[in-house]
Design a protein around this motif. Structure first.
Motif, PDB file in Angstrom:
ATOM      1  N   TYR A  33      39.414  33.879  46.290  1.00 18.18           N
ATOM      2  CA  TYR A  33      40.767  34.384  46.072  1.00 18.18           C
ATOM      3  C   TYR A  33      41.610  33.251  45.509  1.00 18.18           C
ATOM      4  CZ  TYR A  33      45.382  36.304  47.190  1.00 18.18           C
ATOM      5  OH  TYR A  33      46.672  36.761  47.124  1.00 18.18           O
ATOM      6  N   GLY A  34      42.383  33.549  44.503  1.00 20.37           N
ATOM      7  CA  GLY A  34      43.227  32.533  43.901  1.00 20.37           C
ATOM      8  C   GLY A  34      44.650  33.011  43.699  1.00 20.37           C
ATOM      9  N   LEU A  35      45.546  32.048  43.669  1.00 20.54           N
ATOM     10  CA  LEU A  35      46.962  32.325  43.416  1.00 20.54           C
ATOM     11  C   LEU A  35      47.513  31.280  42.461  1.00 20.54           C
ATOM     12  CD1 LEU A  35      48.462  32.993  46.961  1.00 20.54           C
ATOM     13  CD2 LEU A  35      48.295  34.625  45.090  1.00 20.54           C
ATOM     14  N   CYS A  63      40.295  26.679  52.279  1.00 23.04           N
ATOM     15  CA  CYS A  63      40.993  26.258  51.066  1.00 23.04           C
ATOM     16  C   CYS A  63      40.054  25.396  50.233  1.00 23.04           C
ATOM     17  CB  CYS A  63      42.260  25.477  51.407  1.00 23.04           C
ATOM     18  SG  CYS A  63      43.220  25.019  49.935  1.00 23.04           S
ATOM     19  N   LEU A  64      39.738  25.866  49.036  1.00 24.88           N
ATOM     20  CA  LEU A  64      38.832  25.146  48.148  1.00 24.88           C
ATOM     21  C   LEU A  64      39.585  24.220  47.199  1.00 24.88           C
ATOM     22  CD1 LEU A  64      36.602  28.215  47.264  1.00 24.88           C
ATOM     23  CD2 LEU A  64      36.181  26.467  49.010  1.00 24.88           C
ATOM     24  N   ASP A  85      38.273  30.545  49.759  1.00 19.40           N
ATOM     25  CA  ASP A  85      36.987  31.227  49.884  1.00 19.40           C
ATOM     26  C   ASP A  85      37.156  32.735  50.062  1.00 19.40           C
ATOM     27  OD1 ASP A  85      37.797  31.358  52.557  1.00 19.40           O
ATOM     28  OD2 ASP A  85      36.055  30.291  53.335  1.00 19.40           O
ATOM     29  N   SER A  86      38.348  33.179  50.504  1.00 20.68           N
ATOM     30  CA  SER A  86      38.623  34.611  50.645  1.00 20.68           C
ATOM     31  C   SER A  86      40.129  34.830  50.784  1.00 20.68           C
ATOM     32  CB  SER A  86      37.923  35.185  51.877  1.00 20.68           C
ATOM     33  OG  SER A  86      38.503  34.653  53.057  1.00 20.68           O
ATOM     34  N   GLN A  87      40.557  36.051  50.555  1.00 22.64           N
ATOM     35  CA  GLN A  87      41.967  36.386  50.734  1.00 22.64           C
ATOM     36  C   GLN A  87      42.347  36.277  52.210  1.00 22.64           C
ATOM     37  OE1 GLN A  87      43.154  40.134  49.062  1.00 22.64           O
ATOM     38  NE2 GLN A  87      45.314  39.680  49.295  1.00 22.64           N
ATOM     39  N   GLU A 118      47.586  36.696  40.895  1.00 25.44           N
ATOM     40  CA  GLU A 118      46.484  36.598  41.833  1.00 25.44           C
ATOM     41  C   GLU A 118      45.232  36.567  40.979  1.00 25.44           C
ATOM     42  OE1 GLU A 118      46.473  38.872  45.639  1.00 25.44           O
ATOM     43  OE2 GLU A 118      48.096  39.951  44.627  1.00 25.44           O
ATOM     44  N   THR A 119      44.286  35.723  41.349  1.00 28.14           N
ATOM     45  CA  THR A 119      43.075  35.583  40.547  1.00 28.14           C
ATOM     46  C   THR A 119      41.840  35.681  41.429  1.00 28.14           C
ATOM     47  OG1 THR A 119      42.978  33.171  40.763  1.00 28.14           O
ATOM     48  CG2 THR A 119      44.281  34.058  38.929  1.00 28.14           C
TER      49      THR A 119
END
Length: 129
Positions: A33-35, A63-64, A85-87, A118-119
């Motif tokens: 999950y990305g922002l 958090c990656l 790693d996830s939402q 959101e990505t």
């Protein structure tokens, strides 16, 4: 491209079956999950707000990547790019004491916030995929 001979085809099929039998996943079971967000600091507070945002990110499970960047064309703008790693990990981080403390300290310095996108990160340097 040359066609596979029978021996290569059988070896590949056997290897794939063996991996599946061992429980090894060849594809991610959950999506990352990305922002990408933009904060606008109140006049003269961008650097102080960036320090708060950077200091408040250590030890967040899942958090990656968490990048805080200044905007070279806007003296008050801050860009934040996150990969998780996830939402669910991202959502859980918002209740962590260190994050809540950063929010409390930073809130008076924030003139505006925008969630740009959101990505779903698929990979890249620094991401454990």
């Amino acid at each position: 491209m040359e066609p596979l001979d029978r021996r290569t085809l059988l070896a590949s099929a056997t290897a794939a079956t063996g991996l599946a039998a061992c429980g090894i996943q060849t594809r991610k079971e959950t999506s990352m999950y990305g922002l990408i967000g933009k904060f606008t600091a109140t006049d003269g507070n961008r650097d102080a707000l960036m320090r708060i945002l950077i200091d408040g990110v250590s030890g967040m499970p899942g958090c990656l990547s968490y990048i805080v960047a200044s905007d070279p064309t806007d003296a008050n703008a801050i860009w934040i790019t996150e990969a998780w790693d996830s939402q669910e990990s991202h959502s859980a981080s918002l209740s962590m004491p260190i994050v809540q403390d950063a929010i409390t300290k930073g809130r008076p310095m924030i003139a505006g916030m925008e969630r740009i996108a959101e990505t779903r990160p698929e990979g890249g340097h620094g991401l454990d995929t």
